[in-house]
Write an enzyme that holds these catalytic residues in place. Structure first.
Site, PDB file in Angstrom:
ATOM      1  N   ASP A  17      13.598   6.071   7.078  1.00 47.41           N
ATOM      2  CA  ASP A  17      12.692   5.257   6.250  1.00 47.41           C
ATOM      3  C   ASP A  17      13.479   4.409   5.244  1.00 47.41           C
ATOM      4  O   ASP A  17      13.170   4.394   4.049  1.00 47.41           O
ATOM      5  CB  ASP A  17      11.691   6.144   5.504  1.00 47.41           C
ATOM      6  CG  ASP A  17      11.050   7.191   6.386  1.00 47.41           C
ATOM      7  OD1 ASP A  17      10.754   6.880   7.553  1.00 47.41           O
ATOM      8  OD2 ASP A  17      10.850   8.330   5.916  1.00 47.41           O
ATOM      9  N   GLU A 201       1.953   2.793  10.503  1.00 50.67           N
ATOM     10  CA  GLU A 201       2.539   3.234   9.245  1.00 50.67           C
ATOM     11  C   GLU A 201       3.751   2.367   8.904  1.00 50.67           C
ATOM     12  O   GLU A 201       4.119   1.442   9.637  1.00 50.67           O
ATOM     13  CB  GLU A 201       2.950   4.705   9.321  1.00 50.67           C
ATOM     14  CG  GLU A 201       4.070   4.985  10.328  1.00 50.67           C
ATOM     15  CD  GLU A 201       4.422   6.449  10.439  1.00 50.67           C
ATOM     16  OE1 GLU A 201       3.639   7.311   9.990  1.00 50.67           O
ATOM     17  OE2 GLU A 201       5.509   6.751  11.004  1.00 50.67           O
TER      18      GLU A 201
END
Length: 322
Positions: A17, A201
């Site tokens: 991420d 997402e």
């Protein structure tokens, strides 16, 4: 970073991420700040460098650690660093435990603030939960400014819609408070968004070529993970779902040429020339994962230059090639 001029290798190992920010301070000095999920999911760390290529050698500074108990005491995921309205903000998701309820973890979104001009100095203040008005699993918040308005963009579960999460947008009153009701921009609907899990997402925003682009990630976090794209004209209203066009096909997938699997959860930053766009994402270099992919630490940060087509659309290329 490159073993071969064309083949990518990880820039930073075991950092998922990834979020890279290029910031120019009041004295005109440009620096890069990097944060990401750490494999232990227990803290938020920052790195600062003058040149992004130096990030592997930068010493991380731990700016926040999870408490031992409470609603934000487990599974610290996907921090992002943003400079908004004269202060630094870190947005992240956290859960009260590692318990899965109704097929999902129990994450909510939170914010930290640092009033220092340098996010590597000063104190980080915990501002609490960023309340979307919907009390369900949510994560992966980012912010962006458009025509003088600050917006919040994130992923959240709707109990009436199958799957894990959809993408939502809302205007912000402050950098940690929303000013209006959320609007859904995208939900998992195509086959490539629904492999393993139904997921949208990890949104990231890019302004270029007269458009606003939102990249996002879909499917399970294994080799099926892939990136999609939304876009609108820069004169349009981002709160109107009709403003946005969604690509029916993914824009970045497991590399067909290199051992780079499941690219996703990206961010964008500018290269040192202040113009060329860097594409920052995580991916794995093998597929033989034992157990749940969530607990596998080997999602690595990759960085490459983003290309452009003749009609002004981003060209993400091959996840394994520069």
């Amino acid at each position: 970073m490159l073993d071969d001029p064309q083949v990518l290798t990880p820039l930073i190992p075991q950092r998922a991420d990834p979020h890279l920010t290029r910031h120019v301070d009041g004295d005109g000095r440009a620096r890069y700040f990097f944060t990401a999920s750490v494999p232990e999911y227990d803290r938020i760390e920052l790195r600062a460098v003058d040149a992004w290529q130096d990030l592997p050698r930068a010493t991380p500074r731990v700016v926040w650690r999870k408490p031992d108990a409470g609603r934000w005491s487990e599974l610290i995921w996907a921090p992002e660093l943003h400079f908004r309205q004269g202060a630094w903000y870190l947005y992240f998701a956290a859960a009260p435990s590692r318990e899965i309820v109704g097929g999902l973890f129990q994450h909510r979104m939170y914010a930290l603030r640092n009033r220092s001009p340098d996010p590597m100095a000063g104190d980080w203040e915990f501002l609490g939960q960023v309340d979307t008005g919907i009390d369900t699993f949510c994560l992966d918040a980012t912010t962006f400014e458009h025509r003088g308005q600050l917006y919040y963009l994130w992923a959240q579960k709707d109990l009436a819609i199958p799957g894990n999460s959809n993408l939502y947008i809302a205007p912000m009153r402050t950098p940690w408070q929303l000013a209006g009701a959320p609007v859904m921009l995208s939900r998992p609907e195509f086959d490539w968004e629904c492999r393993g899990f139904l997921v949208n997402e990890g949104p990231s925003v890019l302004h270029s070529h007269g458009k606003v682009f939102i990249s996002y990630s879909a499917s399970a976090t294994d080799e099926n993970y892939a990136m999609g794209l939304l876009w609108m004209d820069e004169a349009a209203d981002p709160m109107d779902p009709a403003s946005w066009t969604k690509s029916p096909v993914p824009v970045l997938t497991t590399s067909p040429t290199q051992p780079v699997f499941g690219p996703g959860h990206n961010s964008f930053a500018l290269d040192e020339d202040g113009r060329t766009v860097l594409l920052v994402y995580h991916a794995r270099t093998y597929t033989e994962i034992v157990g749940d992919p969530l607990w596998n630490p080997d999602r690595h940060t990759f960085v490459k230059h983003l290309g452009w087509t003749a009609d002004g659309m981003p060209d993400f290329g091959d996840a394994g090639l520069a």
